[in-house]
Design an enzyme around this catalytic site. Structure first.
Site, mmCIF file in Angstrom:
data_model
loop_
_atom_site.group_PDB
_atom_site.id
_atom_site.type_symbol
_atom_site.label_atom_id
_atom_site.label_comp_id
_atom_site.label_asym_id
_atom_site.label_seq_id
_atom_site.Cartn_x
_atom_site.Cartn_y
_atom_site.Cartn_z
ATOM 1 N N SER A 1 0.846 -1.292 -0.003
ATOM 2 C CA SER A 1 0.129 -0.005 0.051
ATOM 3 C C SER A 1 0.806 1.258 0.129
ATOM 4 C CB SER A 1 -0.855 0.093 1.273
ATOM 5 O OG SER A 1 -1.831 1.309 1.307
ATOM 6 N N LYS B 1 -5.024 -6.274 3.960
ATOM 7 C CA LYS B 1 -5.065 -5.156 2.916
ATOM 8 C C LYS B 1 -6.289 -4.700 2.145
ATOM 9 C CE LYS B 1 -3.070 -2.344 -0.299
ATOM 10 N NZ LYS B 1 -3.694 -2.405 -1.588
ATOM 11 N N HIS C 1 -7.970 -2.654 4.760
ATOM 12 C CA HIS C 1 -7.258 -1.428 4.600
ATOM 13 C C HIS C 1 -7.738 -0.666 3.439
ATOM 14 C CE1 HIS C 1 -4.463 0.995 2.337
ATOM 15 N NE2 HIS C 1 -4.061 1.518 3.356
ATOM 16 N N ASN C 2 -8.124 -1.317 2.373
ATOM 17 C CA ASN C 2 -8.738 -0.550 1.231
ATOM 18 C C ASN C 2 -10.410 -0.237 1.627
ATOM 19 O OD1 ASN C 2 -6.325 -0.858 0.032
ATOM 20 N ND2 ASN C 2 -6.998 -1.731 -1.834
ATOM 21 N N GLU D 1 -9.929 2.797 3.452
ATOM 22 C CA GLU D 1 -9.821 3.764 2.702
ATOM 23 C C GLU D 1 -10.833 4.274 1.926
ATOM 24 O OE1 GLU D 1 -7.567 3.804 -1.552
ATOM 25 O OE2 GLU D 1 -6.506 2.817 -0.121
#
Length: 510
Positions: free
Chosen positions: A138, A210, A213-214, A217
């Protein structure tokens, strides 16, 4: 610079934007790279850029024209990094490497945004051919070039070999302040500070983290965009005024990379019209799927993540531009209102708190989702460590993440961030402003799905009793789905013949 052959430390396949920058980052940190891409132009481009930026006078990147040549240029056992699109391209490269003679003790690292279940399947599929290791990356192109956040998972043996490389190229954080270590001069390689790379767990765990995480985001970006919408259409502020507000907010608890770049975006003027470029950009948002995957996983696990899901929906509804244009002339909205300077200042302060509270909820949803996924799949996830490696390098890097790290330092078994003393205090002190900001936006007709769904999440979480009792009664009425009773032992199921004169409750099982 003279071209000379050597046995390289690392093979690299895929020289798109992320791949090229990772190669240059690896080279800066002292590793020799054998690089391959289906496009010979991309191979030559990365060699040329390294020659231009390289001050050592030595060749660091060697171009290869085939998979066989790539393997021949690597030290054994081979270590190969992939930066190719998720899905079929990953399998195609793996099959090509098998055909080129890759060995069982060689390691292949998938750095793309692969769906985590695909990573689990691939590790099993190729276990007799090579060691598949995954490491989500990232930070975008700048992070890849100068220090990303890395979320590796898979074989512990592979991690032992990869760890010193990943820690070298990752972003670094000042251990005392929790803030990213910044370069003080061009070309500087940062070696001090805590590396933003930590082993996540077995195959699939890193790509799952991840993915979340996105998802966070998506939520964080949507929260900022809704605040921009409120300031622009609700208070009639221009881009320069909004940029000033965002810049001021970025000096407090909302300090983040996404706020920082939002300020730059709002201040950027089109070269041909000399007007704010953002006002000329078509309001149709794209997405690559990771936010959707996060929302789908939350539904599958029964873990509420309404802020993340609402952010996905917001992108979806933006794509219906023609329909929205048609509806805008047919459907009524709020009455126009004017505000004094003091009233505007008050709304701006309320909106700040609403953003902060919604941000807390978005992260709470993401971390609870990872916790439930860990239980479901047998992963032992270190949430304090995950928060630490997100403090620099990644897209959601923010000063706020240090507070999350501190929360898990206080209680590593914390069920939800909303139960941490620090976040309890922050939410309790700001929730009234949050509510007022929602009321203002609603009365102005500004859509605020992420901000308002976060408040609904907060209110649901703090409600000892929810109307699910009526819902269970409805389900039992039309489908005999049974229910439990508050005045009876837990686990006992009951059913009522609701439409008959006999309203006695029937014990179904005990």
């Amino acid at each position: 610079m003279t071209q000379e052959k050597f046995l390289c430390d690392i093979g690299f396949i895929g020289l798109g934007v992320m791949g090229k920058n990772l190669v240059l980052n690896l080279a800066d940190n002292g590793f020799n790279i054998a690089a391959f891409d289906l496009s010979a132009e991309k191979v030559q481009a990365v060699i040329a850029q390294d020659e231009e930026e390289n001050t050592t006078g030595k060749q660091r990147v060697y171009g290869c024209s085939s998979y066989t040549e790539l393997l021949s240029q690597l030290k054994a056992p081979h270590l190969i990094v992939l930066s190719v699109p998720a899905g079929a391209p990953v399998d195609q490269v793996c099959e090509n490497l098998i055909g080129a003679g890759i060995q069982p003790d060689d390691i292949i690292i998938d750095t793309g945004n692969s769906l985590w279940v695909d990573t689990v399947a691939r590790e099993a599929k190729y276990k007799n051919n090579f060691l598949l290791f995954s490491s989500a990356v990232s930070g975008g192109e700048v992070g890849a070039r100068f220090g990303p956040s890395l979320m590796p998972s898979g074989s512990p043996y592979a991690w032992a070999r990869v760890k010193p490389i990943w820690e070298a190229i990752s972003a670094k954080v000042n251990s005392e302040t929790g803030k990213p270590m910044e370069r003080t001069e061009p070309g500087q390689i940062i070696t001090e500070g805590e590396p933003c790379a930590a082993y996540i767990g077995p195959a699939g765990a890193g790509h799952y983290v991840k993915m979340v995480h996105n998802g966070i985001e998506y939520a964080d970006m949507q929260i900022i965009c809704e605040a921009y919408h409120v300031l622009k259409d609700g208070l009639n502020l221009n881009c320069a005024e909004i940029a000033d507000i965002f810049e001021e907010w970025n000096n407090g608890p909302l300090d983040s990379y996404l706020m920082e770049i939002s300020v730059e975006v709002l201040r950027h003027h089109s070269s041909d019209t000399n007007t704010p470029l953002v006002e000329l950009i078509l309001d149709k948002a794209g997405q690559k799927g990771t936010g959707l995957w996060t929302a789908m996983s939350s539904l599958e696990l029964g873990c509420p993540a309404p802020t993340i899901a609402q952010a996905v929906y917001a992108r979806s509804i933006s794509s219906f531009k023609d329909l929205r244009v048609q509806a805008s002339s047919l459907l009524g909205g709020a009455e126009e209102a004017s505000f004094s300077h003091d009233e505007k200042s008050q709304v701006i302060a309320q909106l700040h708190d609403a953003m902060y509270c919604a941000k807390i909820c978005a992260y709470a949803q993401g971390f609870q989702l990872m916790k439930l996924a860990g239980k479901e799949h047998g992963w032992t996830l270190d949430f304090g460590s995950i928060a630490k490696i997100w403090r620099a390098g990644c897209i959601i890097r923010a000063v706020f993440l240090q507070s999350i790290t501190n929360a898990y330092d206080r209680d590593e078994k914390l069920e939800n961030l909303l139960l941490d003393d620090f976040f309890i205090k922050e939410l309790n002190s700001r929730q009234q402003n949050w509510r007022k900001a929602i009321c203002h936006a609603t009365m102005q007709g500004v859509p605020i799905g992420a901000l308002s769904s976060s408040l609904a999440y907060y209110d649901s979480m703090r409600s000892e009793t929810l109307p699910a009792n009526l819902l269970q009664a409805q389900r039992d009425f039309f489908g005999a789905h049974t229910f439990e009773r508050t005045d009876k032992p837990a686990g006992k199921k009951y059913h009522v013949e609701w439409s008959t004169k006999d309203k006695n409750t029937i014990l179904i099982d005990g």
